[in-house]
Write a protein that holds these residues in place. Structure first.
Motif, mmCIF file in Angstrom:
data_model
loop_
_atom_site.group_PDB
_atom_site.id
_atom_site.type_symbol
_atom_site.label_atom_id
_atom_site.label_comp_id
_atom_site.label_asym_id
_atom_site.label_seq_id
_atom_site.Cartn_x
_atom_site.Cartn_y
_atom_site.Cartn_z
ATOM 1 N N LEU A 1 -7.018 0.198 -0.014
ATOM 2 C CA LEU A 1 -7.348 -0.044 1.387
ATOM 3 C C LEU A 1 -7.990 1.186 2.001
ATOM 4 O O LEU A 1 -7.581 2.317 1.730
ATOM 5 C CB LEU A 1 -6.082 -0.396 2.170
ATOM 6 C CG LEU A 1 -5.379 -1.682 1.756
ATOM 7 C CD1 LEU A 1 -4.130 -1.853 2.590
ATOM 8 C CD2 LEU A 1 -6.285 -2.879 1.912
ATOM 9 N N PRO A 2 -9.013 1.006 2.851
ATOM 10 C CA PRO A 2 -9.576 2.158 3.555
ATOM 11 C C PRO A 2 -8.543 2.725 4.518
ATOM 12 O O PRO A 2 -7.755 2.006 5.096
ATOM 13 C CB PRO A 2 -10.767 1.551 4.314
ATOM 14 C CG PRO A 2 -10.450 0.090 4.434
ATOM 15 C CD PRO A 2 -9.657 -0.259 3.218
ATOM 16 N N GLY A 3 -8.551 4.043 4.668
ATOM 17 C CA GLY A 3 -7.629 4.657 5.623
ATOM 18 C C GLY A 3 -6.397 5.262 4.992
ATOM 19 O O GLY A 3 -5.627 5.923 5.657
ATOM 20 N N GLY A 4 -6.185 5.032 3.695
ATOM 21 C CA GLY A 4 -5.062 5.670 3.026
ATOM 22 C C GLY A 4 -3.753 4.927 3.169
ATOM 23 O O GLY A 4 -3.668 3.856 3.760
ATOM 24 N N ARG A 5 -2.655 5.530 2.624
ATOM 25 C CA ARG A 5 -1.362 4.865 2.550
ATOM 26 C C ARG A 5 -0.645 4.799 3.892
ATOM 27 O O ARG A 5 0.236 3.986 4.084
ATOM 28 C CB ARG A 5 -0.463 5.601 1.551
ATOM 29 C CG ARG A 5 -0.969 5.582 0.126
ATOM 30 C CD ARG A 5 -0.073 6.413 -0.756
ATOM 31 N NE ARG A 5 1.270 5.873 -0.834
ATOM 32 C CZ ARG A 5 2.336 6.561 -1.197
ATOM 33 N NH1 ARG A 5 2.227 7.831 -1.474
ATOM 34 N NH2 ARG A 5 3.524 5.998 -1.260
ATOM 35 N N GLY A 6 -1.005 5.678 4.828
ATOM 36 C CA GLY A 6 -0.251 5.761 6.070
ATOM 37 C C GLY A 6 -0.787 4.881 7.175
ATOM 38 O O GLY A 6 -0.623 5.213 8.344
ATOM 39 N N ASN B 1 0.802 -1.214 0.000
ATOM 40 C CA ASN B 1 0.000 0.000 0.000
ATOM 41 C C ASN B 1 0.841 1.272 0.000
ATOM 42 O O ASN B 1 0.306 2.366 -0.122
ATOM 43 C CB ASN B 1 -0.924 0.011 1.225
ATOM 44 C CG ASN B 1 -2.149 0.874 1.002
ATOM 45 O OD1 ASN B 1 -2.632 0.979 -0.112
ATOM 46 N ND2 ASN B 1 -2.654 1.476 2.060
ATOM 47 N N THR B 2 2.165 1.152 0.157
ATOM 48 C CA THR B 2 3.034 2.331 0.136
ATOM 49 C C THR B 2 3.817 2.458 -1.162
ATOM 50 O O THR B 2 4.640 3.356 -1.302
ATOM 51 C CB THR B 2 4.038 2.294 1.310
ATOM 52 O OG1 THR B 2 4.817 1.091 1.229
ATOM 53 C CG2 THR B 2 3.324 2.342 2.641
ATOM 54 N N ILE B 3 3.583 1.580 -2.134
ATOM 55 C CA ILE B 3 4.277 1.692 -3.418
ATOM 56 C C ILE B 3 3.748 2.926 -4.150
ATOM 57 O O ILE B 3 2.532 3.076 -4.299
ATOM 58 C CB ILE B 3 4.060 0.436 -4.282
ATOM 59 C CG1 ILE B 3 4.550 -0.817 -3.536
ATOM 60 C CG2 ILE B 3 4.776 0.558 -5.616
ATOM 61 C CD1 ILE B 3 4.259 -2.119 -4.266
ATOM 62 N N ALA C 1 7.713 -5.369 1.589
ATOM 63 C CA ALA C 1 6.401 -5.919 1.261
ATOM 64 C C ALA C 1 6.517 -7.346 0.735
ATOM 65 O O ALA C 1 7.436 -7.670 -0.012
ATOM 66 C CB ALA C 1 5.719 -5.037 0.222
ATOM 67 N N HIS C 2 5.577 -8.186 1.124
ATOM 68 C CA HIS C 2 5.491 -9.526 0.559
ATOM 69 C C HIS C 2 4.123 -10.115 0.873
ATOM 70 O O HIS C 2 3.489 -9.750 1.864
ATOM 71 C CB HIS C 2 6.603 -10.447 1.093
ATOM 72 C CG HIS C 2 6.540 -10.712 2.555
ATOM 73 N ND1 HIS C 2 7.030 -9.827 3.496
ATOM 74 C CD2 HIS C 2 6.036 -11.757 3.266
ATOM 75 C CE1 HIS C 2 6.862 -10.312 4.705
ATOM 76 N NE2 HIS C 2 6.240 -11.496 4.604
ATOM 77 N N VAL C 3 3.669 -11.007 0.003
ATOM 78 C CA VAL C 3 2.406 -11.715 0.186
ATOM 79 C C VAL C 3 2.715 -13.191 0.366
ATOM 80 O O VAL C 3 3.504 -13.766 -0.401
ATOM 81 C CB VAL C 3 1.477 -11.519 -1.032
ATOM 82 C CG1 VAL C 3 0.242 -12.412 -0.921
ATOM 83 C CG2 VAL C 3 1.054 -10.059 -1.156
ATOM 84 N N GLN C 4 2.106 -13.820 1.371
ATOM 85 C CA GLN C 4 2.296 -15.247 1.598
ATOM 86 C C GLN C 4 1.138 -16.023 0.967
ATOM 87 O O GLN C 4 -0.018 -15.603 1.053
ATOM 88 C CB GLN C 4 2.389 -15.556 3.091
ATOM 89 C CG GLN C 4 3.528 -14.807 3.787
ATOM 90 C CD GLN C 4 3.932 -15.456 5.100
ATOM 91 O OE1 GLN C 4 4.027 -16.673 5.206
ATOM 92 N NE2 GLN C 4 4.181 -14.627 6.105
#
Length: 679
Positions: free
Chosen positions: A601-606, A516-518, A563-566
């Motif tokens: 995502l709700p709530g933004g990047r931070g 979400n920070t890319i 970042a990584h996805v399992q």
């Protein structure tokens, strides 16, 4: 981003390429000239446009109601005579160009392709072309939190790391057998130096030591002391046969260096050419040369070793010229002064002498000292006309009251571009009384050489990697959830039938704390390739009577992460338990999982978050509140509960000897080969 197309039958034939300098926004006129050159000297296979193609950003309202040449190009209203590959130069790219790149993956219009800021392209002829866009700034290079995108004029350590990571991938044609592909991957994992070689490198900046050992006259003596030091290491690794640069002075001037040889690569020959800008004004009665045509034969094992050029010099990247010795105390006392010349010095001058006063005046208050030298550009705001110490943005305040970051900086704790991490409310939230940490107490951020997931880290467990794409790679984790090999003894053998266990990680090659920070301008190809790997893993699991559960812990912290996805296979018979088990466990952790139907995502990047993709395709997201406890092993704990193997929660207790890991890797790669999108 590396693209690969099957080589044609004429791969052994020379490829004819035209390279042109910065267009600086004169797009239509440049294409007219290219068409004329092609008619007279062609036919060329393609054109490489280096440096600034679009020029400096225009002020709002100065675009002529959307009819400027950039918009005309994007709309397909300008004739493109040949297939053209363009790059980012020394300016940010227009928003409309960035948006078009994000939508199409690089094709701005028919036959015009924007190369990734740091990436590799493999042509239909089998040539590997590497690109590093942007300009070098020592301060920003080492402080940027993530690879600066097209909206920033700079490149950083992460940009270079991404380029070198991508060069690890050898191009492979569709006609290659699976055994050949495995052989290539083996060489990648062994970090074979030959796997990083490229045929053509295009950059905006010059490497720092390119002028060493050269007798070719420079248009300006300052070139011998300028250049981007990080480029030297890039060239040592990729050893380009041709290297083209754009920023040779202001305005750019043409300079061609004598060739040099890499003795450790069977006499591989490199050539460096810096081009002038298209349409530049004449200097000294002569316009700088702005185009360069050449032919290059694609690499092939059957090609004979190149002969050493008669004008070859020492290699400036392997035989560095010695630095002049430091001046000794005797030199100073003998009267030789590097500023004023050979001035008699009867003795040491007192600090309060008239000379000292005059010199201090020259340094601090002389009106002539206030004027920057010709061609000087402030490294803080990237504009000419003033020195760094006089920059109007030098003391700019960020959104939290501290210093405003330089362009390209992204806070690793909350992904903001408006403050440094030491001024971040997220990073400092857990401190007593809300006071900021002192420098001695600040947590040291994780760098790529320390990160467990960065390919540049020499301690990375490369033997676990099973696939490498253009933007991401897939690897087995240390101590996977699924028991295999010696760990399978005494466990239910029906937990997973996927060869090698099937628990893998999808990891972006570039270093970003969370998905979400890319940055938005470079995110599309990373997200697209992640989705491709997800689809391939779903298909693999389905072939072994299992469904995929994907989860990501997007935890922002002062140290940052990668970042990584399992991905974990769950037997079809247990799929019905997945959603309910996650939700019930979420309540135990004082949080709730919300249905999330969009990728944003709700709530933004931070915000920190936990995300899980269910087998039916829906996504659940839990937003992690500040100060609220949330275990990073939450996803693993839930899945071990579903699978009925609670003793597999601690990954450290599940680790296997390296030889058993390699056996799992071999089994998984064989099963994944027909699904792997990177092949």
């Amino acid at each position: 981003m590396e693209s690969s197309t099957a080589p044609t039958a004429s791969s052994a034939s020379p490829v004819k390429i035209l390279t042109v300098g910065s267009a600086v926004g004169s797009i239509r006129d440049l294409f007219v000239k290219i068409k004329a050159i092609d008619a007279k000297h062609g036919k060329f296979d393609c054109v490489l446009c280096i440096g600034d193609f679009f020029g400096p950003l225009k002020e709002p309202g100065a675009l002529g109601n959307g009819t400027d040449e950039t918009e005309q190009l994007l709309n397909g209203d300008i004739e493109v005579p040949l297939k053209c590959y363009i790059m980012q130069g020394e300016n940010p790219l227009p928003d409309s160009v960035i948006e078009k790149y994000a939508k199409t993956g690089g094709e701005l219009c028919k036959d015009v392709f924007l190369l990734n800021k740091s990436g590799i392209m493999t042509t239909a002829h089998g040539l590997r072309i590497a690109c590093l866009g942007g300009i070098y700034n020592p301060g920003i290079y080492t402080t940027a939190e993530a690879p600066p995108g097209f909206a920033s004029p700079f490149f950083s350590t992460h940009t270079v790391e991404r380029l070198l990571s991508n060069t690890l991938v050898k191009s492979s044609s569709k006609s290659q057998s699976k055994n050949q592909t495995y052989s290539s991957l083996t060489s990648i994992l062994n970090a074979s130096s030959s796997s990083q070689l490229v045929d053509i490198l295009i950059t905006n900046d010059w490497p720092a030591c390119i002028t060493q050992h050269s007798s070719a006259p420079l248009s300006s003596p300052e070139f011998s002391s300028e250049g981007a030091i990080p480029l030297d290491e890039v060239i040592r690794k990729v050893k380009p046969r041709y290297h083209f640069a754009a920023l040779g002075g202001r305005p750019p001037q043409f300079w061609e260096r004598e060739p040099f040889v890499w003795d450790d690569e069977a006499g591989r020959v490199s050539r460096f050419v810096s081009l002038g800008a298209f349409g530049a004004e004449a200097m000294g009665g002569k316009k700088p040369r702005w185009f360069y045509a050449f032919s290059i034969i694609p690499p092939s094992p059957s090609n004979p070793a190149p002969s050493r050029p008669t004008n070859a010099t020492k290699n400036p990247f392997t035989e560095l010229a010695p630095r002049p010795p430091k001046r000794t105390l005797e030199t100073f006392e003998s009267g030789e002064n590097f500023i004023w010349g050979n001035v008699p010095q009867p003795g040491k001058r007192p600090r309060t002498s008239e000379y000292s006063t005059l010199f201090r005046h020259f340094i601090t208050s002389c009106p002539e000292r206030q004027k920057p030298p010709e061609g000087y550009v402030c490294r803080i705001c990237n504009t000419p006309g003033h020195l760094v110490r006089d920059c109007p943005t030098r003391h700019a305040v960020g959104d939290t009251g501290g210093r405003k970051p330089r362009p390209g900086y992204v806070c690793r704790a909350c992904a903001s571009e408006e403050h440094y991490i030491e001024d971040c409310p997220v990073a400092n939230a857990g401190q007593r009384g809300g006071e900021r940490r002192g420098k001695r107490d600040q947590v040291k951020e994780i760098g790529p050489d320390e990160c467990w997931f960065c390919l540049s880290n020499p301690n990375l467990a490369k033997h676990l990697i099973v696939s490498i794409g253009s933007e991401c790679y897939v690897t087995l984790p240390k101590g996977q959830i699924i028991p295999t090999q010696s760990n399978a003894v005494g466990n239910d053998g029906s937990i997973s039938t996927v060869p090698g266990g099937g628990h893998v990680l999808i990891v972006p090659i570039a270093h970003h704390p969370t998905y979400n920070t890319i940055p938005a301008d470079i995110a599309p190809p990373i997200l697209e390739e992640t989705d491709k790997y997800k689809s391939s893993l779903r298909a693999l699991y389905a072939a072994h009577n299992a469904s995929a559960v994907f989860f990501e812990v997007g935890r922002l912290s002062t140290k940052g992460g990668h970042a990584h996805v399992q991905a974990v296979p769950v037997p079809t018979s247990l799929v019905g338990k997945v959603e309910q088990t996650f939700k019930s466990q979420g309540i135990d952790f004082n949080g709730t999982l919300e249905d999330c139907q969009s990728s944003a995502l709700p709530g933004g990047r931070g915000r920190s978050y936990f995300r899980v993709d269910l087998p039916d395709g829906r996504t659940l997201v839990h937003l992690i509140e500040e100060h609220a406890p949330f275990g990073v092993q939450f996803g693993r704990q839930v899945l071990t509960d579903i699978l009925g193997i609670p003793d597999r929660v601690d990954w450290k207790a599940c680790m296997l000897p390296e030889e058993e890991d390699k056996a799992d890797v071999k089994a998984f790669k064989a099963a994944f080969a027909s699904f792997d999108p990177s092949m």
